[in-house]
Enzyme design. Sequence first.
Site, mmCIF file in Angstrom:
data_model
loop_
_atom_site.group_PDB
_atom_site.id
_atom_site.type_symbol
_atom_site.label_atom_id
_atom_site.label_comp_id
_atom_site.label_asym_id
_atom_site.label_seq_id
_atom_site.Cartn_x
_atom_site.Cartn_y
_atom_site.Cartn_z
ATOM 1 N N HIS A 94 -10.113 -5.956 -2.830
ATOM 2 C CA HIS A 94 -11.184 -5.949 -1.769
ATOM 3 C C HIS A 94 -12.254 -5.323 -2.423
ATOM 4 O O HIS A 94 -12.317 -3.872 -2.464
ATOM 5 C CB HIS A 94 -10.676 -5.205 -0.438
ATOM 6 C CG HIS A 94 -9.550 -5.716 0.217
ATOM 7 N ND1 HIS A 94 -9.867 -6.968 1.105
ATOM 8 C CD2 HIS A 94 -8.609 -5.778 0.367
ATOM 9 C CE1 HIS A 94 -8.824 -7.344 1.481
ATOM 10 N NE2 HIS A 94 -7.981 -6.553 1.022
ATOM 11 N N GLU A 149 -5.793 -10.568 -2.209
ATOM 12 C CA GLU A 149 -6.771 -10.425 -0.855
ATOM 13 C C GLU A 149 -8.264 -10.493 -1.200
ATOM 14 O O GLU A 149 -8.942 -9.525 -0.741
ATOM 15 C CB GLU A 149 -6.127 -9.254 0.134
ATOM 16 C CG GLU A 149 -4.920 -9.176 0.196
ATOM 17 C CD GLU A 149 -4.452 -8.144 1.010
ATOM 18 O OE1 GLU A 149 -5.296 -7.396 1.858
ATOM 19 O OE2 GLU A 149 -3.204 -7.781 1.385
ATOM 20 N N ASN A 201 2.315 -4.733 -3.367
ATOM 21 C CA ASN A 201 0.854 -5.316 -3.127
ATOM 22 C C ASN A 201 -0.114 -3.932 -2.701
ATOM 23 O O ASN A 201 0.422 -3.031 -1.818
ATOM 24 C CB ASN A 201 0.746 -6.135 -1.995
ATOM 25 C CG ASN A 201 -0.468 -6.864 -1.857
ATOM 26 O OD1 ASN A 201 -1.083 -7.620 -2.795
ATOM 27 N ND2 ASN A 201 -0.880 -6.973 -0.394
ATOM 28 N N ASP A 244 -12.066 -10.192 -1.579
ATOM 29 C CA ASP A 244 -13.333 -10.375 -0.981
ATOM 30 C C ASP A 244 -14.340 -9.548 -1.624
ATOM 31 O O ASP A 244 -13.968 -8.543 -2.353
ATOM 32 C CB ASP A 244 -13.308 -10.336 0.647
ATOM 33 C CG ASP A 244 -12.541 -9.177 0.886
ATOM 34 O OD1 ASP A 244 -12.509 -7.994 0.330
ATOM 35 O OD2 ASP A 244 -12.243 -9.127 2.420
ATOM 36 N N GLU A 252 0.792 -1.145 -0.058
ATOM 37 C CA GLU A 252 0.059 0.109 0.061
ATOM 38 C C GLU A 252 0.985 1.354 0.050
ATOM 39 O O GLU A 252 0.804 2.239 0.965
ATOM 40 C CB GLU A 252 -1.153 -0.166 1.362
ATOM 41 C CG GLU A 252 -1.863 -1.377 1.096
ATOM 42 C CD GLU A 252 -2.965 -1.497 2.373
ATOM 43 O OE1 GLU A 252 -2.835 -0.714 3.008
ATOM 44 O OE2 GLU A 252 -3.392 -2.421 2.329
#
Length: 357
Positions: A248, A277, A212, A279, A171
């Site tokens: 996400h 990651e 990432n 979702d 990030e």
Amino acid sequence: MPSTAARTRLRLAGALAAVLVAAGIVSGPAAQAHERPGHATPRTTLADLAQRHGRYFGSATDNPELTDAAYTKILGREFDMITPGNGMKWYATEPQQGVFDWTAGDEIVDLARGHHQRVRAHTLVWHSQLPDWLTGREWTADELRAVLKKHIQTEVRHYRGKVYSWDVVNEAFNEDGTYRDTVFYRTLGPGYIADALRWAHEADPRAKLYLNDYNIEAVGPKSDAYYALAKELKARHVPLDGIGLQAHLALQYGYPTTLQDNLRRFARLGLDTALTEVDVRMLLPATDEKLAQQADWYRDLTAACLAVRRCVGVTIWDFTDKYSWIPAVFPGEGAALPWDEQLAPKPAYRAIREALS
Ligand code: G3I
């Protein structure tokens, strides 16, 4: 003896049955023997299906959940890549300066190895979940560089040969593509990213090294910043292997329709990509309609990865709503994962299988 036509019909029926079993639409006989009512689990796993494409299918996990036997049974069987959700972060691994604690990370690495699963290690340099000793004082550039190098190299050396990849820097950019104002950027300038990659590579030359981030699934200012940085790092022969797109996603914000193009442009730079990651959250309550839309998104993002050379795999950010991070951070949202809170597969699970089949 059946006639030729009857034999052809039997063969076709057999082939159809095999396809349906592979797709998880029906279960094979071996699977049926182990099924519980309401929890029909197809015999082939997501990992099996992904491996047929030369990809992995992974899940994050976290230490407190590992006492849940029903949970670890699915974790150990369905996935072939594991990411520790918290256990390898700086606050966990170097809680006091120079004092390292591998308890949480080791527990997950050992569990994964016991199930013949690989590990995506996460994460070495991040502005969040830092220990108080690091955030609680000012550092000169020389001091912080030494602290960072020591942290990275001690941790990477500890897990050398035991992990597939590292999220080296997590990030690093803002939404508009400018560098995030972190203690590392403020003190060391943007060069901290190349330094971190070089130090990690020295400590484990075989681990795949990633940058990432979230909200970089679509082409846009933030993913453009990664593209430009990756291009520059490759030109300077900095050891960067891949870009991790966290993914996400949230139904209310729309699907990142340029995902596949975006993955492809990183591949053209000679980089791996991974969805790291995943979702797909929604405004609660979850309705059949929202769950169906969520299933479509899981299907589409899995298919996007399969469609692009060098997209090496998909990891979901834990697999069950029981342990999702979403409700704690986005009140009123949730139901983001392919298994529900009772560990029963949701439509999204079937959709992933369809994409992988
Ligand atoms: O360790 C304390 C525990 O002592 C205390 O009792 C408990 C009470 O709330 O909190 C525990 O800390 C929590 C920690 O996870 C460990 O469980 C924090 O409150 C909680 O905020 C923290 O959340 C993690 C989050 O990162 C922090 O930003 C999530 O579990 C983790 O899934 C999440 O993962 C991040 C990725 O690393 C990077 N990308 C985004 C993703 C989601 O935020």
